[in-house]
Design a protein around this motif. Sequence first.
Motif, PDB file in Angstrom:
ATOM      1  N   THR A  50       0.806  -1.087   0.082  1.00  0.00           N
ATOM      2  CA  THR A  50       0.158  -0.152  -0.091  1.00  0.00           C
ATOM      3  C   THR A  50       0.955   1.445   0.136  1.00  0.00           C
ATOM      4  N   ASN A  51       2.049   1.091   0.381  1.00  0.00           N
ATOM      5  CA  ASN A  51       3.002   2.409   0.341  1.00  0.00           C
ATOM      6  C   ASN A  51       3.775   3.002  -0.662  1.00  0.00           C
ATOM      7  N   GLY A  52       3.442   2.248  -1.831  1.00  0.00           N
ATOM      8  CA  GLY A  52       4.030   2.557  -3.165  1.00  0.00           C
ATOM      9  C   GLY A  52       5.344   1.815  -3.433  1.00  0.00           C
ATOM     10  N   ALA A  53       5.427   0.929  -3.000  1.00  0.00           N
ATOM     11  CA  ALA A  53       6.695  -0.235  -3.290  1.00  0.00           C
ATOM     12  C   ALA A  53       6.694  -0.150  -4.668  1.00  0.00           C
ATOM     13  N   THR A  54       8.102  -0.299  -5.351  1.00  0.00           N
ATOM     14  CA  THR A  54       8.147  -0.284  -6.673  1.00  0.00           C
ATOM     15  C   THR A  54       7.313  -1.488  -7.292  1.00  0.00           C
ATOM     16  N   THR A  55       6.828  -1.255  -8.528  1.00  0.00           N
ATOM     17  CA  THR A  55       6.145  -2.412  -9.051  1.00  0.00           C
ATOM     18  C   THR A  55       7.027  -2.720 -10.340  1.00  0.00           C
ATOM     19  N   LEU A  56       6.823  -4.015 -10.780  1.00  0.00           N
ATOM     20  CA  LEU A  56       7.460  -4.364 -12.128  1.00  0.00           C
ATOM     21  C   LEU A  56       7.002  -5.579 -12.604  1.00  0.00           C
ATOM     22  N   ILE A  57       7.419  -5.756 -13.818  1.00  0.00           N
ATOM     23  CA  ILE A  57       6.823  -6.752 -14.788  1.00  0.00           C
ATOM     24  C   ILE A  57       7.686  -7.875 -14.683  1.00  0.00           C
ATOM     25  N   PRO A  58       7.779  -9.187 -14.098  1.00  0.00           N
ATOM     26  CA  PRO A  58       8.745 -10.072 -14.261  1.00  0.00           C
ATOM     27  C   PRO A  58       8.742 -10.622 -15.684  1.00  0.00           C
ATOM     28  N   GLY A  59      10.137 -10.804 -16.083  1.00  0.00           N
ATOM     29  CA  GLY A  59      10.206 -11.412 -17.579  1.00  0.00           C
ATOM     30  C   GLY A  59       9.901 -10.246 -18.487  1.00  0.00           C
ATOM     31  N   SER A  60       9.896  -9.067 -18.182  1.00  0.00           N
ATOM     32  CA  SER A  60       9.607  -8.208 -19.424  1.00  0.00           C
ATOM     33  C   SER A  60      10.844  -7.785 -20.003  1.00  0.00           C
ATOM     34  N   HIS A  61      12.068  -8.250 -19.433  1.00  0.00           N
ATOM     35  CA  HIS A  61      13.237  -8.106 -20.290  1.00  0.00           C
ATOM     36  C   HIS A  61      13.320  -8.883 -21.297  1.00  0.00           C
ATOM     37  N   LEU A  62      12.497 -10.027 -21.400  1.00  0.00           N
ATOM     38  CA  LEU A  62      12.497 -10.832 -22.615  1.00  0.00           C
ATOM     39  C   LEU A  62      11.619 -10.320 -23.725  1.00  0.00           C
ATOM     40  N   TRP A  63      11.048  -9.312 -23.517  1.00  0.00           N
ATOM     41  CA  TRP A  63       9.929  -9.033 -24.670  1.00  0.00           C
ATOM     42  C   TRP A  63      10.404  -8.209 -25.869  1.00  0.00           C
ATOM     43  N   PRO A  64       9.611  -8.579 -26.819  1.00  0.00           N
ATOM     44  CA  PRO A  64      10.209  -7.714 -28.083  1.00  0.00           C
ATOM     45  C   PRO A  64       9.332  -6.268 -27.908  1.00  0.00           C
ATOM     46  N   ASP A  65       9.789  -5.394 -28.725  1.00  0.00           N
ATOM     47  CA  ASP A  65       9.440  -3.780 -28.721  1.00  0.00           C
ATOM     48  C   ASP A  65       7.746  -3.789 -29.009  1.00  0.00           C
ATOM     49  N   SER A  66       7.224  -5.149 -29.666  1.00  0.00           N
ATOM     50  CA  SER A  66       5.726  -5.061 -30.054  1.00  0.00           C
ATOM     51  C   SER A  66       4.954  -5.331 -28.725  1.00  0.00           C
ATOM     52  N   ARG A  67       5.370  -5.729 -27.621  1.00  0.00           N
ATOM     53  CA  ARG A  67       4.756  -6.020 -26.441  1.00  0.00           C
ATOM     54  C   ARG A  67       4.712  -4.858 -25.375  1.00  0.00           C
ATOM     55  N   LEU A  68       3.676  -4.456 -25.330  1.00  0.00           N
ATOM     56  CA  LEU A  68       3.496  -3.335 -24.273  1.00  0.00           C
ATOM     57  C   LEU A  68       2.910  -3.488 -23.068  1.00  0.00           C
ATOM     58  N   PRO A  69       3.469  -3.005 -21.929  1.00  0.00           N
ATOM     59  CA  PRO A  69       3.152  -3.359 -20.568  1.00  0.00           C
ATOM     60  C   PRO A  69       1.852  -2.953 -20.347  1.00  0.00           C
ATOM     61  N   GLN A  70       1.060  -3.898 -19.211  1.00  0.00           N
ATOM     62  CA  GLN A  70      -0.114  -3.653 -18.846  1.00  0.00           C
ATOM     63  C   GLN A  70      -0.142  -3.568 -17.068  1.00  0.00           C
ATOM     64  N   ARG A  71      -0.587  -2.626 -16.592  1.00  0.00           N
ATOM     65  CA  ARG A  71      -0.869  -2.628 -14.987  1.00  0.00           C
ATOM     66  C   ARG A  71      -0.829  -3.960 -14.579  1.00  0.00           C
ATOM     67  N   SER A  72      -1.966  -4.746 -14.930  1.00  0.00           N
ATOM     68  CA  SER A  72      -2.249  -6.004 -14.038  1.00  0.00           C
ATOM     69  C   SER A  72      -1.162  -6.909 -14.292  1.00  0.00           C
TER      70      SER A  72
END
Length: 323
Positions: A180-202
């Motif tokens: 609840t206090n603003g911890a950094t959020t990140l997408i595991p595995g997103s370093h593997l993605w091509p440019d065509s894949r964009l992030p979703q908050r979910s």
Amino acid sequence: MSVQKQRAEVLQPGRLSFNNRVQLGEGTTFLPGKKDPSITHLIDHVLTHGYVILPSLFPAPLVSRALSKLTRLESASLETSGPASHGGRNPFEGYQTRRVYALADKSRVFDEFAINETVLKLNDYFLQENYLLTSFHTVTIASGEREQSMHTDDGLIQLPRPKPLMGVGTMVALDPFTSTNGATTLIPGSHLWPDSRLPQRSEMISAIMPAGSMVYFLNTVWHSGGANISSEPRRSLTVQYCQPWIRPIENMIVAVGWEDLDVVPKRLLQLLGFSLNDFMGYVDGRAPRTGVEMRKRRLIEWGVREKEKEREREEKFKNGSKL
Ligand SMILES: O=C(O)CCC(=O)C(=O)O
């Protein structure tokens, strides 16, 4: 002779070659460096997920000293602590987020956070020898702050993926990072993605960790500061490192005399690096020219103090020899 063979002959034995380059999915490439066996499990986690959490990396007394200093810095003037120390100036910095830049210049209390042995071992593997510190500042997300926009830290370097790794980022929790206090959020595995894949908050997870912990992540990982819906600030600092070749060959800013920059043509000043590329190149959150003038004032004040000390020493010596 094939180009590859020519290359192999030009490269000295033992030096990294283009052929050693590792590609992670469709997102990241890098030249692996020295692999310390004691951190193999951490390296493997980063290779697979793009990040790793290092729990309780820094001892409580160090965290406590850093927090005391941070409290003093955040209540000092903008002149002392920098223009974002009372609140960010744009949505990316975060209007409810306080940042004290240039920690290496603020207090020796922060040094240990930049030279932690485990972190440097991870860097030795993911970055090339002689890597540099590229950002070192505090991030205090106050109660009520919204989510930061999702980004990768290499976003200003417009090269297509798979992209050579430009650097790594870290967030150090000075307060516990919670959901609840603003911890950094990140997408595991997103370093593997091509440019065509964009992030979703979910797809994001929160880096929940106790105070003194660090989350370490590759520059190609999508992440953001979290929303702080708690009643307390989330205090942290970020240490970021970049490849050693992300800089000019000659260190122009140090090479050129600062005594009278007014006589240097404006266009040349800009080429020398007294300029910004978006937010790259700032000095304590300010334009580099402003930073240089601040540094000159401080040097002059230091010179006056040194002269005064010398005068006092001479005075003491004279008085002593009279006795
Ligand atoms: O504050 C955070 O958790 C992340 C901040 C960040 O990614 C940034 O400002 O670039």
